[in-house]
Design a protein around this motif. Structure first.
Motif, PDB file in Angstrom:
ATOM      1  N   MET B 424     -22.582  -0.629 -63.651  1.00 31.93           N
ATOM      2  CA  MET B 424     -22.849  -0.055 -64.977  1.00 31.93           C
ATOM      3  C   MET B 424     -22.076   1.251 -65.232  1.00 31.93           C
ATOM      4  O   MET B 424     -21.560   1.458 -66.333  1.00 31.93           O
ATOM      5  CB  MET B 424     -24.355   0.157 -65.187  1.00 31.93           C
ATOM      6  CG  MET B 424     -25.138  -1.146 -65.348  1.00 31.93           C
ATOM      7  SD  MET B 424     -24.884  -1.944 -66.956  1.00 31.93           S
ATOM      8  CE  MET B 424     -26.134  -1.097 -67.940  1.00 31.93           C
ATOM      9  N   MET B 427     -18.733   1.152 -66.929  1.00 36.62           N
ATOM     10  CA  MET B 427     -18.662   0.889 -68.376  1.00 36.62           C
ATOM     11  C   MET B 427     -19.223   2.006 -69.222  1.00 36.62           C
ATOM     12  O   MET B 427     -18.846   2.173 -70.367  1.00 36.62           O
ATOM     13  CB  MET B 427     -19.503  -0.344 -68.715  1.00 36.62           C
ATOM     14  CG  MET B 427     -18.777  -1.633 -68.619  1.00 36.62           C
ATOM     15  SD  MET B 427     -19.736  -2.915 -69.461  1.00 36.62           S
ATOM     16  CE  MET B 427     -19.324  -2.605 -71.178  1.00 36.62           C
ATOM     17  N   PHE B 428     -20.230   2.695 -68.663  1.00 34.27           N
ATOM     18  CA  PHE B 428     -20.964   3.649 -69.484  1.00 34.27           C
ATOM     19  C   PHE B 428     -20.903   5.043 -68.891  1.00 34.27           C
ATOM     20  O   PHE B 428     -20.930   5.195 -67.667  1.00 34.27           O
ATOM     21  CB  PHE B 428     -22.436   3.228 -69.592  1.00 34.27           C
ATOM     22  CG  PHE B 428     -22.646   1.927 -70.295  1.00 34.27           C
ATOM     23  CD1 PHE B 428     -22.504   1.850 -71.666  1.00 34.27           C
ATOM     24  CD2 PHE B 428     -22.967   0.780 -69.593  1.00 34.27           C
ATOM     25  CE1 PHE B 428     -22.691   0.633 -72.330  1.00 34.27           C
ATOM     26  CE2 PHE B 428     -23.156  -0.433 -70.248  1.00 34.27           C
ATOM     27  CZ  PHE B 428     -23.018  -0.502 -71.620  1.00 34.27           C
ATOM     28  N   GLU B 431     -24.224   9.890 -70.138  1.00 37.33           N
ATOM     29  CA  GLU B 431     -24.969  10.100 -71.395  1.00 37.33           C
ATOM     30  C   GLU B 431     -25.384   8.759 -72.003  1.00 37.33           C
ATOM     31  O   GLU B 431     -26.491   8.618 -72.504  1.00 37.33           O
ATOM     32  CB  GLU B 431     -24.114  10.873 -72.414  1.00 37.33           C
ATOM     33  CG  GLU B 431     -23.920  12.350 -72.114  1.00 37.33           C
ATOM     34  CD  GLU B 431     -22.918  12.608 -70.987  1.00 37.33           C
ATOM     35  OE1 GLU B 431     -22.095  11.695 -70.694  1.00 37.33           O
ATOM     36  OE2 GLU B 431     -22.964  13.696 -70.385  1.00 37.33           O
ATOM     37  N   ASP B 432     -24.472   7.778 -71.976  1.00 38.35           N
ATOM     38  CA  ASP B 432     -24.802   6.455 -72.516  1.00 38.35           C
ATOM     39  C   ASP B 432     -25.996   5.862 -71.763  1.00 38.35           C
ATOM     40  O   ASP B 432     -26.945   5.352 -72.370  1.00 38.35           O
ATOM     41  CB  ASP B 432     -23.611   5.499 -72.375  1.00 38.35           C
ATOM     42  CG  ASP B 432     -22.408   5.884 -73.229  1.00 38.35           C
ATOM     43  OD1 ASP B 432     -22.567   6.710 -74.137  1.00 38.35           O
ATOM     44  OD2 ASP B 432     -21.314   5.353 -72.982  1.00 38.35           O
ATOM     45  N   THR B 435     -29.261   7.576 -72.529  1.00 39.66           N
ATOM     46  CA  THR B 435     -29.824   7.199 -73.829  1.00 39.66           C
ATOM     47  C   THR B 435     -30.618   5.906 -73.690  1.00 39.66           C
ATOM     48  O   THR B 435     -31.706   5.764 -74.248  1.00 39.66           O
ATOM     49  CB  THR B 435     -28.694   7.068 -74.874  1.00 39.66           C
ATOM     50  OG1 THR B 435     -27.934   8.268 -74.862  1.00 39.66           O
ATOM     51  CG2 THR B 435     -29.249   6.855 -76.265  1.00 39.66           C
ATOM     52  N   MET B 436     -30.078   4.952 -72.896  1.00 39.66           N
ATOM     53  CA  MET B 436     -30.829   3.706 -72.664  1.00 39.66           C
ATOM     54  C   MET B 436     -32.134   3.999 -71.928  1.00 39.66           C
ATOM     55  O   MET B 436     -33.182   3.438 -72.249  1.00 39.66           O
ATOM     56  CB  MET B 436     -30.002   2.745 -71.813  1.00 39.66           C
ATOM     57  CG  MET B 436     -28.836   2.133 -72.547  1.00 39.66           C
ATOM     58  SD  MET B 436     -28.026   0.911 -71.466  1.00 39.66           S
ATOM     59  CE  MET B 436     -26.376   0.958 -72.157  1.00 39.66           C
ATOM     60  N   MET B 438     -33.899   6.667 -71.896  1.00 40.22           N
ATOM     61  CA  MET B 438     -34.891   7.319 -72.755  1.00 40.22           C
ATOM     62  C   MET B 438     -35.764   6.261 -73.422  1.00 40.22           C
ATOM     63  O   MET B 438     -36.969   6.430 -73.578  1.00 40.22           O
ATOM     64  CB  MET B 438     -34.202   8.139 -73.848  1.00 40.22           C
ATOM     65  CG  MET B 438     -33.547   9.400 -73.334  1.00 40.22           C
ATOM     66  SD  MET B 438     -32.944  10.478 -74.677  1.00 40.22           S
ATOM     67  CE  MET B 438     -32.185   9.316 -75.812  1.00 40.22           C
ATOM     68  N   VAL B 439     -35.112   5.175 -73.842  1.00 43.48           N
ATOM     69  CA  VAL B 439     -35.859   4.092 -74.484  1.00 43.48           C
ATOM     70  C   VAL B 439     -36.784   3.427 -73.463  1.00 43.48           C
ATOM     71  O   VAL B 439     -37.950   3.146 -73.741  1.00 43.48           O
ATOM     72  CB  VAL B 439     -34.903   3.062 -75.111  1.00 43.48           C
ATOM     73  CG1 VAL B 439     -35.655   1.851 -75.599  1.00 43.48           C
ATOM     74  CG2 VAL B 439     -34.132   3.707 -76.252  1.00 43.48           C
ATOM     75  N   ARG B 440     -36.266   3.209 -72.260  1.00 44.30           N
ATOM     76  CA  ARG B 440     -37.106   2.615 -71.235  1.00 44.30           C
ATOM     77  C   ARG B 440     -38.333   3.497 -70.972  1.00 44.30           C
ATOM     78  O   ARG B 440     -39.453   2.988 -70.843  1.00 44.30           O
ATOM     79  CB  ARG B 440     -36.314   2.453 -69.940  1.00 44.30           C
ATOM     80  CG  ARG B 440     -37.160   1.834 -68.861  1.00 44.30           C
ATOM     81  CD  ARG B 440     -36.381   1.536 -67.613  1.00 44.30           C
ATOM     82  NE  ARG B 440     -37.170   0.690 -66.749  1.00 44.30           N
ATOM     83  CZ  ARG B 440     -36.681  -0.123 -65.844  1.00 44.30           C
ATOM     84  NH1 ARG B 440     -35.394  -0.220 -65.703  1.00 44.30           N
ATOM     85  NH2 ARG B 440     -37.462  -0.858 -65.109  1.00 44.30           N
ATOM     86  N   VAL B 454     -31.040  -3.454 -63.820  1.00 44.82           N
ATOM     87  CA  VAL B 454     -30.182  -2.931 -64.893  1.00 44.82           C
ATOM     88  C   VAL B 454     -29.563  -1.562 -64.577  1.00 44.82           C
ATOM     89  O   VAL B 454     -28.354  -1.401 -64.664  1.00 44.82           O
ATOM     90  CB  VAL B 454     -30.904  -2.861 -66.260  1.00 44.82           C
ATOM     91  CG1 VAL B 454     -29.941  -2.382 -67.343  1.00 44.82           C
ATOM     92  CG2 VAL B 454     -31.500  -4.219 -66.636  1.00 44.82           C
ATOM     93  N   PHE B 455     -30.408  -0.570 -64.230  1.00 46.41           N
ATOM     94  CA  PHE B 455     -29.888   0.787 -64.084  1.00 46.41           C
ATOM     95  C   PHE B 455     -29.610   1.126 -62.623  1.00 46.41           C
ATOM     96  O   PHE B 455     -30.449   0.883 -61.758  1.00 46.41           O
ATOM     97  CB  PHE B 455     -30.872   1.791 -64.681  1.00 46.41           C
ATOM     98  CG  PHE B 455     -31.094   1.557 -66.131  1.00 46.41           C
ATOM     99  CD1 PHE B 455     -30.110   1.881 -67.045  1.00 46.41           C
ATOM    100  CD2 PHE B 455     -32.252   0.951 -66.590  1.00 46.41           C
ATOM    101  CE1 PHE B 455     -30.289   1.628 -68.404  1.00 46.41           C
ATOM    102  CE2 PHE B 455     -32.445   0.694 -67.937  1.00 46.41           C
ATOM    103  CZ  PHE B 455     -31.460   1.034 -68.845  1.00 46.41           C
ATOM    104  N   VAL B 464     -37.448  12.953 -69.401  1.00 46.78           N
ATOM    105  CA  VAL B 464     -37.271  12.662 -70.824  1.00 46.78           C
ATOM    106  C   VAL B 464     -37.370  13.966 -71.606  1.00 46.78           C
ATOM    107  O   VAL B 464     -38.247  14.777 -71.337  1.00 46.78           O
ATOM    108  CB  VAL B 464     -38.364  11.692 -71.312  1.00 46.78           C
ATOM    109  CG1 VAL B 464     -38.323  11.542 -72.822  1.00 46.78           C
ATOM    110  CG2 VAL B 464     -38.168  10.345 -70.643  1.00 46.78           C
TER     111      VAL B 464
END
Lengths: 483, 483
Positions: B424, B427-428, B431-432, B435-436, B438-440, B454-455, B464
């Protein structure tokens, strides 16, 4: 102007140059509303950035001062999503109008947020492509605004909404970071960002998908005695597996208004007209167009006009496109609603809107994207008459209730903004709204990014579960033993 | 088994009945991996709920005990997204297999998450509809798994991914609440949930869109001397505005494997074959099919076979569909990758994969969804040979680097899971990824919902921004003065 706004004005002037900052009260009034003119508030300060770095610097400055901010493209939104804050900064993207890249082999273009929707299509048309989302404001609205509102248009039945035509966005988050959201692994944050009405950050660069200009476009106008007969034709067309580029319907009152305004010459005595447009390869269109014409006649169309050329096609569309403005000819004022219902519920809901109108004495003209069940009832009233606006508002609310009751939605393409936030609890449970606000808190914990939009009751981010200390609350409350 | 798992087993047995709980170590081994067999871990406990309420109760029980949990459908995923935790609960949806509603007029169906993908199509085919997402595992994979992985398939070039065919989901959040995600105003949480690989909650009810069975399907096989010539044909077809239902390509080594396994009889001496399928109304297909055939010949196809009937069509597809399994005939073991590149970069990237293969001595067979640039390189190795697996892994990683370097992605349709989390950061930016996460954290602050997927580096939700106390950190750090 408050002290923090003064400091912000000075900082932004130092950063962007003095001509990029507007603090003069008279000039600020220009920005006091977007397309929803019933809500007005002059911004505390307007800034006109030219780059992502400038937008990020402004956002960081606002964060440091604890000042709210709102982004605005061309200001054509119809739900007040870009309504400014008198205590805040309005970040206007009109100086970010560069088309940065056109990549025809991969059918995409990269644009800045202030680029006008139609200018994207103009730039790529020589290559045989266009940008499909076509809100009726497309001659003036911005792509950044389209992203914020997930804008649709008459052709979104076949081509989908803005979300279906945006491949990636560069975004300034409320933390002032510049991040890339796009296709690829991980969460689809692009999906949640598009249509978030400017509450999760500000887009500074948009990669859009380009669509091939169809080989052929054919359009017909069918006139029916009643809305019911028109609705039957719509169901028959969709049920036959045809996906028209557009199916628009207008009722008798909308037709009357359009005739008064532009003399579009629709068939006399029609209770409803249907405009059906097909596009695609010649072979497909020819075959399906015959089918559509037959299905309209089977459903009771007493007249079907087929546009022989572009001029006749434009004439057919003139009535529909002028409908909103045209109601000005038959009513001093109106509210426009944007409800959605399952396509099959169309006749039933329209009959109940009729009944509502009759019972309240408030006239309602109906114009709608019939193919996807998106109603635009125009609720007419005389603003000089006492209490008329309130009665119109009541009928509007009742129409949205009807939509929700039928499993539909309070908005199809105009967004929630400030206008419909109060209706959100009619569609969503407290838990549903909470789940959305958890995401908002993830992006914008301090709540400075376009506050007061979408959600009826802002949630303090301190209430986010992530902040809870001690044992899991289900345990603390003893609930974990209950199930 | 730990004490908390013992307590959970007893609780779940009381809740769901004893036959819905599996604690026996031998039976637990059945669940130790999904389709990615290189990663294995027997779950601490398996539970088999039958309703959303039961799923919610299990999730609340896990939260109360601080025990992680993983949801699993049919276990066909190829990135280890359903890899269990030895210290956790595996929630298997195989008892939630009811098709709850079929609504043909509105072209939708409501299903439970354990329903098999192909069973949706079987149920609605008598009405002339099907469920479009068609992963090659569609005879066995579950709709809930398709939602988690946002599954694609050979036909997603024209029809899109699962995300494009899911209208709403009922979801049990990590808080143990049952919420509705779907179309309508507010954030597109459905969009972020679909493809989140089971890290944001568990879907318990899915409203899917039904697609009309096309009037006609036509298929051809074109043989080329080289991958480059095949790539040219792909670009020409897409550039002509044709959107085929599928364009699949196989290289010489993949063809060799398929011939050895199923004797599909593809043309001798082909450096690449292209399978192109068109579907839609008769008129459209006939017109475009001629065009595709001509474009293939123009690009240098030395043989073009057109399927005359369903049997010939099935024969053409046999080679492609058996390709993964078939490499077993020419290699003891293989890794399958899932990179994506811009369509126009195909020839260049394939040449560099060739060079990588030559330099390392590791054979690579290429099978790919050419229309959308989704590569499935099969990296062959002999698992009996020391160091061979590591060399294959290295080549795999280098191929993904190539994809990222060309503006592509490390996964097209198999997901990140445990397999590609380490890629990951290629690609990211940090910061990218932040941001993901934060949603999790918004959805799952305690990090119990499918952790480790995933992470690459889980973020503690205490980090957060919403949890920060005192002045805004930009101010505290003095950064707010720096811009």
């Amino acid at each position: 102007m408050s002290t923090s706004l003064d400091r912000l004005a000075a900082r932004c002037a130092a950063l962007l140059g003095p001509d990029a900052v507007i603090g003069d009260p008279v000039r600020l009034r220009t920005y006091e509303c977007d397309g929803l003119t019933t809500h007005r508030a002059a911004p505390g300060l307007v800034v006109l950035p030219e780059s992502a770095e400038q937008v990020a610097a402004i956002v960081r400055a606002c964060a440091a001062e604890g000042v709210p901010y709102v982004a605005r493209g061309s200001g054509t939104g119809l739900s007040g999503g870009a309504l400014p804050r008198t205590d805040g900064v309005l970040i206007v993207t009109s100086r970010m109008r560069r088309i940065l890249e056109i990549d025809i082999p991969n059918q995409r273009a990269v644009v800045e947020p202030g680029v006008i929707n139609l200018d994207v299509s103009r730039a790529v048309r020589p290559h045989g492509y266009y940008f499909a989302p076509d809100p009726s404001s497309q001659q003036i609205c911005s792509v950044g605004g389209n992203v914020a509102e997930n804008s649709g248009g008459a052709h979104c039945l076949k081509y989908g909404f803005t979300a279906h035509h945006v491949l990636a966005c560069e975004v300034v988050t409320p933390d002032g970071e510049i991040v890339q959201l796009g296709e690829g692994p991980g969460y689809d944050l692009l999906g949640v960002f598009v249509g978030a009405e400017g509450t999760l950050g500000i887009t500074t660069k948009i990669t859009v998908k380009l669509t091939r200009v169809p080989e052929t476009v054919r359009t017909l106008l069918a006139a029916f005695d009643s809305i019911e007969a028109g609705g039957t034709a719509v169901s028959a067309i969709i049920g036959a597996g045809v996906v028209p580029a557009a199916i628009e319907m207008m009722d008798a009152l909308a037709i009357e208004a359009a005739e008064a305004a532009v003399g579009c010459g629709y068939p006399d005595g029609a209770g409803a007209v249907l405009i059906v447009e097909l596009d695609g390869p010649d072979g497909e269109v020819a075959h399906q167009f015959d089918q559509v014409e037959r299905l309209c006649r089977d459903a009771g169309a007493f007249e079907v006009r087929v546009a022989a050329d572009d001029a006749e096609r434009a004439l057919i569309w003139t009535g529909r496109k002028s409908a909103f403005a045209a109601v000005g000819r038959i009513s001093p004022a109106y509210l426009v609603q944007d409800g959605v219902i399952p396509r099959t519920a169309l006749p039933g809901v329209l009959a109940r809107i009729d009944a509502l109108s009759a019972a309240s004495g408030v006239r309602v003209a109906n114009v709608f994207h019939a193919g996807d069940g998106n109603l635009h009832p125009l609720v007419l009233f005389d603003d000089a008459e006492e209490g008329a606006a309130e009665r119109a508002e009541e009928v509007s609310g009742a129409i949205l209730d009807l939509c929700v009751e039928h499993g539909g939605s309070i908005t199809g393409e105009h967004g929630v903004g400030v206008d419909k936030a109060r209706y959100m609890p009619r569609m969503f449970t407290a838990e549903d709204l909470d789940t959305m606000q958890m995401v908002r808190c993830g992006f914008d914990p301090t709540g400075l990014c376009n506050p007061g939009k979408v959600f009826p009751t802002p949630r303090l981010c301190g209430e986010v579960p992530g902040v809870r200390k001690g044992p899991h609350p289900l345990v603390a409350e003893g609930k974990a033993e209950l199930f």
